[in-house]
Enzyme design. Structure first.
Site, PDB file in Angstrom:
ATOM      1  N   HIS A   1      48.104  40.849  21.427  1.00  0.00           N
ATOM      2  CA  HIS A   1      48.031  41.747  22.587  1.00  0.00           C
ATOM      3  C   HIS A   1      49.323  42.578  22.656  1.00  0.00           C
ATOM      4  CE1 HIS A   1      47.883  43.130  26.710  1.00  0.00           C
ATOM      5  NE2 HIS A   1      46.589  42.871  26.688  1.00  0.00           N
TER       6      HIS A   1
ATOM      7  N   GLY B   1      46.737  48.519  32.206  1.00  0.00           N
ATOM      8  CA  GLY B   1      47.321  48.276  33.519  1.00  0.00           C
ATOM      9  C   GLY B   1      47.845  49.539  34.196  1.00  0.00           C
TER      10      GLY B   1
ATOM     11  N   GLU C   1      42.958  48.694  22.305  1.00  0.00           N
ATOM     12  CA  GLU C   1      43.565  48.840  23.626  1.00  0.00           C
ATOM     13  C   GLU C   1      44.732  49.821  23.532  1.00  0.00           C
ATOM     14  OE1 GLU C   1      42.721  45.175  26.237  1.00  0.00           O
ATOM     15  OE2 GLU C   1      44.520  44.745  25.100  1.00  0.00           O
TER      16      GLU C   1
ATOM     17  N   LYS D   1      45.702  37.093  31.924  1.00  0.00           N
ATOM     18  CA  LYS D   1      47.162  37.204  31.743  1.00  0.00           C
ATOM     19  C   LYS D   1      47.855  36.071  32.527  1.00  0.00           C
ATOM     20  CE  LYS D   1      46.526  42.037  30.807  1.00  0.00           C
ATOM     21  NZ  LYS D   1      47.078  43.392  30.789  1.00  0.00           N
TER      22      LYS D   1
ATOM     23  N   ASN E   1      40.709  38.888  30.493  1.00  0.00           N
ATOM     24  CA  ASN E   1      42.050  38.431  30.124  1.00  0.00           C
ATOM     25  C   ASN E   1      42.854  38.315  31.418  1.00  0.00           C
ATOM     26  OD1 ASN E   1      44.635  38.095  29.176  1.00  0.00           O
ATOM     27  ND2 ASN E   1      44.827  40.148  28.277  1.00  0.00           N
TER      28      ASN E   1
ATOM     29  N   SER F   1      42.415  49.404  31.455  1.00  0.00           N
ATOM     30  CA  SER F   1      41.946  49.910  32.760  1.00  0.00           C
ATOM     31  C   SER F   1      40.435  50.055  32.852  1.00  0.00           C
ATOM     32  CB  SER F   1      42.648  51.233  33.117  1.00  0.00           C
ATOM     33  OG  SER F   1      44.038  51.017  33.216  1.00  0.00           O
TER      34      SER F   1
ATOM     35  N   GLU G   1      51.197  43.302  25.000  1.00  0.00           N
ATOM     36  CA  GLU G   1      52.280  42.686  25.787  1.00  0.00           C
ATOM     37  C   GLU G   1      53.013  41.647  24.950  1.00  0.00           C
ATOM     38  OE1 GLU G   1      49.749  41.642  29.051  1.00  0.00           O
ATOM     39  OE2 GLU G   1      49.573  43.760  29.580  1.00  0.00           O
TER      40      GLU G   1
HETATM   41  P1  PGA Z   1      43.839  46.085  32.118  1.00  0.00           P
HETATM   42  O1  PGA Z   1      44.312  45.133  30.918  1.00  0.00           O
HETATM   43  O2  PGA Z   1      42.346  46.011  32.185  1.00  0.00           O
HETATM   44  O3  PGA Z   1      44.507  45.519  33.337  1.00  0.00           O
HETATM   45  O4  PGA Z   1      44.312  47.462  31.783  1.00  0.00           O
HETATM   46  C1  PGA Z   1      43.566  45.051  29.727  1.00  0.00           C
HETATM   47  C2  PGA Z   1      44.287  44.150  28.761  1.00  0.00           C
HETATM   48  O5  PGA Z   1      45.515  44.179  28.709  1.00  0.00           O
HETATM   49  O6  PGA Z   1      43.649  43.381  28.011  1.00  0.00           O
END
Ligand code: PGA
Length: 253
Positions: free
Chosen positions: A97, A175, A169, A11, A9, A215, A99
């Site tokens: 997601h 992140g 998640e 982003k 992903n 992460s 976010e």
């Molecule tokens: P990350 O993001 O691996 O940077 O923690 C995962 C995600 O948001 O899908």
């Protein structure tokens, strides 16, 4: 045996030329044999989907979108539909997601509509669910996840459920560099599988792909990916460099 799925992903990262470079690097350096056994997906920003489709057209690497709107077409300035994503070769789309829930106020109800539009258009939705740190500390995580899974999958037909991917998640792990422990993640994956079993049927329980995200990187992937109920990863930061993304893919087997 469920096949592992490793999804990147990206982003809101990578310009068109940077995306071009990263896609070429992934496709040139990936071991093509691994693609016979592991499903690989990249989800770049919308503007790079067309070039991703072109670069990856002869490879087994799939492409997907990071979001869709819940209508197929019409006067929705700035939005992208499932139908439009399939026209550039997408096979998957990420929906719900955290976010999007946090910054764009998406709810389980809108995510449910997006799941329906995706399935109607032969796109596999990757439905993201996850609890916040506060919810985990208050020991509400199982309740929250059950509510998210059942609301997001409301009125989905039993035949379609095997085309749905769930991504667990935990919001506190995205992140942040803090990963759920393999045991914590696996425990939730088993729980999600049971929730799906109660909503749908026994064959869905065995077949549905449940990814872990938050992460995941090339240091911790192997242990996570070898837990009994973790069928792959949704990777943010570590999918932005071909080396770490490919290392994660290689650790899936
Ligand atoms: P990350 O993001 O691996 O940077 O923690 C995962 C995600 O948001 O899908």
């Amino acid at each position: 045996m469920r096949r592992k799925l490793i999804a990147g992903n990206w982003k809101m990262n990578k310009t068109l030329s940077e995306a071009h470079e990263l896609l070429l690097s992934i496709s040139n350096n990936i071991n093509s044999d691994i693609l016979k056994n592991v499903d690989v997906l990249v989800c770049p920003p919308f503007i790079s989907l067309s070039i991703a489709n072109f670069i990856l057209k002869d490879s087994l690497i799939n492409i997907g979108g990071q979001n869709i709107y819940q209508e197929n077409e019409g006067a929705y300035t700035g939005e992208i539909s499932a139908k439009l994503l399939t026209s550039v070769g997408c096979k998957y789309v990420i929906v719900g997601h955290s976010e999007r829930r946090q910054y764009f106020f998406e709810t389980n109800e809108t995510v449910n509509l997006k799941v329906k539009r995706a399935l109607e258009n032969n796109l596999k939705p990757i439905v993201c669910v996850g609890e916040t740190l506060k919810q985990r500390e208050e020991e509400k995580h199982f309740k929250i996840i059950k509510e998210q899974v059942s609301s997001c999958l409301k009125e989905i037909n039993s035949d379609d459920i095997i085309n749905v991917v769930i991504a667990y998640e935990p919001v506190w792990a995205i992140g942040t560099g803090k990963t759920a422990s393999p045991e914590q993640a696996n425990e939730m994956h088993i729980y999600i599988r049971n929730v799906i079993g109660n909503l749908f049927n026994k064959s869905a329980v065995e077949k549905i792909i449940i990814l872990y995200g938050g992460s995941m990187n090339d240091k911790n992937a192997k242990v996570l990916l070898h837990m009994s109920d973790i069928d792959g990863g949704l990777i943010g930061g570590a999918s932005l460099k071909s080396e770490s993304f490919i290392n994660i893919i290689n650790s899936a087997l």
